[in-house]
Enzyme design. Structure first.
Site, PDB file in Angstrom:
ATOM      1  N   GLU A 105       0.899  -1.310  -0.058  1.00 36.27           N
ATOM      2  CA  GLU A 105       0.057  -0.124  -0.147  1.00 36.27           C
ATOM      3  C   GLU A 105       0.785   1.295   0.107  1.00 36.27           C
ATOM      4  O   GLU A 105       1.168   1.602   1.034  1.00 36.27           O
ATOM      5  CB  GLU A 105      -0.845   0.023   1.276  1.00 36.27           C
ATOM      6  N   LYS A 151      -2.683  -2.124  -3.022  1.00 37.95           N
ATOM      7  CA  LYS A 151      -3.553  -1.343  -2.495  1.00 37.95           C
ATOM      8  C   LYS A 151      -3.259   0.237  -2.636  1.00 37.95           C
ATOM      9  O   LYS A 151      -2.480   0.709  -1.613  1.00 37.95           O
ATOM     10  CB  LYS A 151      -3.595  -1.490  -1.019  1.00 37.95           C
ATOM     11  N   SER A 159      -9.885   4.220   0.813  1.00 41.18           N
ATOM     12  CA  SER A 159     -10.795   5.276   0.621  1.00 41.18           C
ATOM     13  C   SER A 159      -9.853   6.717   0.775  1.00 41.18           C
ATOM     14  O   SER A 159     -10.401   7.452   0.533  1.00 41.18           O
ATOM     15  CB  SER A 159     -11.942   5.018   1.273  1.00 41.18           C
ATOM     16  N   GLY A 160      -9.045   6.609   1.815  1.00 38.08           N
ATOM     17  CA  GLY A 160      -8.273   7.763   1.864  1.00 38.08           C
ATOM     18  C   GLY A 160      -8.777   9.106   2.330  1.00 38.08           C
ATOM     19  O   GLY A 160      -8.275  10.130   2.367  1.00 38.08           O
ATOM     20  N   GLY A 161     -10.047   9.115   2.877  1.00 42.35           N
ATOM     21  CA  GLY A 161     -10.576  10.217   3.484  1.00 42.35           C
ATOM     22  C   GLY A 161     -11.963  10.477   2.486  1.00 42.35           C
ATOM     23  O   GLY A 161     -12.364  11.794   2.743  1.00 42.35           O
TER      24      GLY A 161
HETATM   25  P1  13P Z   1      -9.103   4.083   4.495  1.00 41.75           P
HETATM   26  O1  13P Z   1     -10.023   3.491   3.607  1.00 41.75           O
HETATM   27  O2  13P Z   1      -9.849   4.831   5.512  1.00 41.75           O
HETATM   28  O3  13P Z   1      -8.119   4.983   3.949  1.00 41.75           O
HETATM   29  O4  13P Z   1      -8.061   3.149   5.227  1.00 41.75           O
HETATM   30  C1  13P Z   1      -7.489   2.104   4.320  1.00 41.75           C
HETATM   31  C2  13P Z   1      -6.373   1.522   5.034  1.00 41.75           C
HETATM   32  O5  13P Z   1      -6.248   0.445   5.447  1.00 41.75           O
HETATM   33  C3  13P Z   1      -5.248   2.586   5.200  1.00 41.75           C
HETATM   34  O6  13P Z   1      -4.053   1.819   5.544  1.00 41.75           O
END
Ligand code: 13P
Length: 338
Positions: free
Chosen positions: A177, A219, A261-263
């Site tokens: 990720e 990811k 989703s990142g916010g």
């Molecule tokens: P979000 O979907 O809230 O960005 O989190 C995903 C995640 O696993 C971050 O490491």
């Protein structure tokens, strides 16, 4: 290397139109979200919250995997059933976050590096024994004036590749990720360029470290303008920029891509994933799914508020969000379904 096992696990993680739930918030992050939602920040509330999530009826219909945190992997329900066993019984592959968060990257003001490689083979062996079959490591790339630097991208993607190699050695599928953050006022194009550079370097590093691309999941962030950018993009623009970026950088051997989703709001994250499937149905070499934390959990957490009487309603919301994402993966999501 347990190549066949890795491929089988990755396939199970990408099954049907399901996706992954990230429920692997570190204690600090979980407490921060609890504080915002008015929930007491104790180990028992964190346990109860995770119990609410994993006991959601029929969750296995819409989720193929769930990412746990070290504290959570040893926990269970009030009646003593381990969460990991509940997930397995529901047909949900259990995973584990193995990075140890970020620290400042020495020599590069404003940039971060992820910790956690020390002792990782031993931890992976223990997690495998407990039943985890995939892992997650998050690297953070910040967009700002003159950043990200080449040094930051190289250092972070090199660690992702070393982590991935160690996971595969342990029979665990690595989720790699590299998150390009949404913070800032940068444009969609700038996010595209930074994400493209980062993914390009990442796959160079994975190749150099002998990581088997057939046994890993990517990811990434979606390609979106910065949160403070005055020129926001349409749903179709984000879908097109994101898939174009991935097609230019992610080899076809990779079995799956699962977005963070990142916010983004839950609705927007779902709509973006849906638009990608509507536009590119049947044209992508890899599975394209979700691995959301906030975009699945947030409405349920806000409703739960730490109270037993809200469990059933919160579970309904959690299931609804995940099932909308499942529909998005088929390109069948409509805002009216909200
Ligand atoms: P979000 O979907 O809230 O960005 O989190 C995903 C995640 O696993 C971050 O490491």
């Amino acid at each position: 290397m347990k190549t066949q096992e890795l491929i089988t696990t990755a396939k199970a993680m990408m099954a049907g139109s399901k996706g992954l739930l990230a429920m692997d918030e570190s204690t600090a992050t979980c407490n921060k979200r609890f504080a915002e939602a008015g929930i007491p920040q104790t180990i028992e509330y964190r346990r109860a919250y995770r119990e609410m999530i994993v006991t959601t009826p029929n969750l296995g219909n819409v989720l193929s995997g769930a990412i746990l945190f070290d504290e959570t992997i040893y926990q269970g329900t009030n009646d003593g059933v381990l969460f990991i066993d509940i997930l397995k019984k529901a047909g949900i592959v259990p995973g584990i976050k193995v990075d140890e968060g970020t620290i400042d990257l020495a020599g590069f003001p404003g940039e971060k590096i992820t910790k956690g490689l020390d002792g990782l083979p031993e931890r992976l062996a223990k997690y495998y024994e407990l039943g985890a079959r995939f892992a997650k490591w998050r690297a953070v790339i910040t967009i700002g004036e003159n950043i990200p630097s080449r040094g930051c991208i190289e250092a972070n993607t090199h660690l992702l590749a070393r982590y991935a190699a160690m996971c595969q050695e342990a029979g665990i599928v690595p989720i790699v990720e590299p998150e390009v953050l949404m913070d800032g006022s940068h444009t969609l194009q700038r996010c595209f360029d930074v994400t493209r550079n980062t993914l390009h370097e990442l796959f160079d590093q994975l190749y150099a470290q002998n990581v088997d691309l057939n046994g890993l999941i990517l990811k990434p962030n979606m390609v979106v303008p910065g949160l403070d950018c005055p020129m926001q993009a349409s749903i179709d623009e984000v879908a097109e920029a994101t898939v174009t970026c991935l097609l230019q950088t992610v080899p076809a051997a990779v079995p799956g891509v699962a977005f963070l989703s990142g916010g983004q709001s839950p609705q927007l994250a779902t709509a973006h994933l849906n638009a990608m499937h509507v536009k590119y149905k049947g044209k992508l070499p890899w599975a394209l799914t979700f691995s959301f934390a906030r975009a699945i959990q947030q409405p349920a957490m806000d409703l739960w508020k730490g109270k037993d009487e809200n469990i059933a309603a919160a579970q309904k919301l959690l299931y609804q969000r995940a099932s909308l994402d499942d529909a998005a993966r088929r390109g069948e999501y409509k805002p009216e379904m909200e």
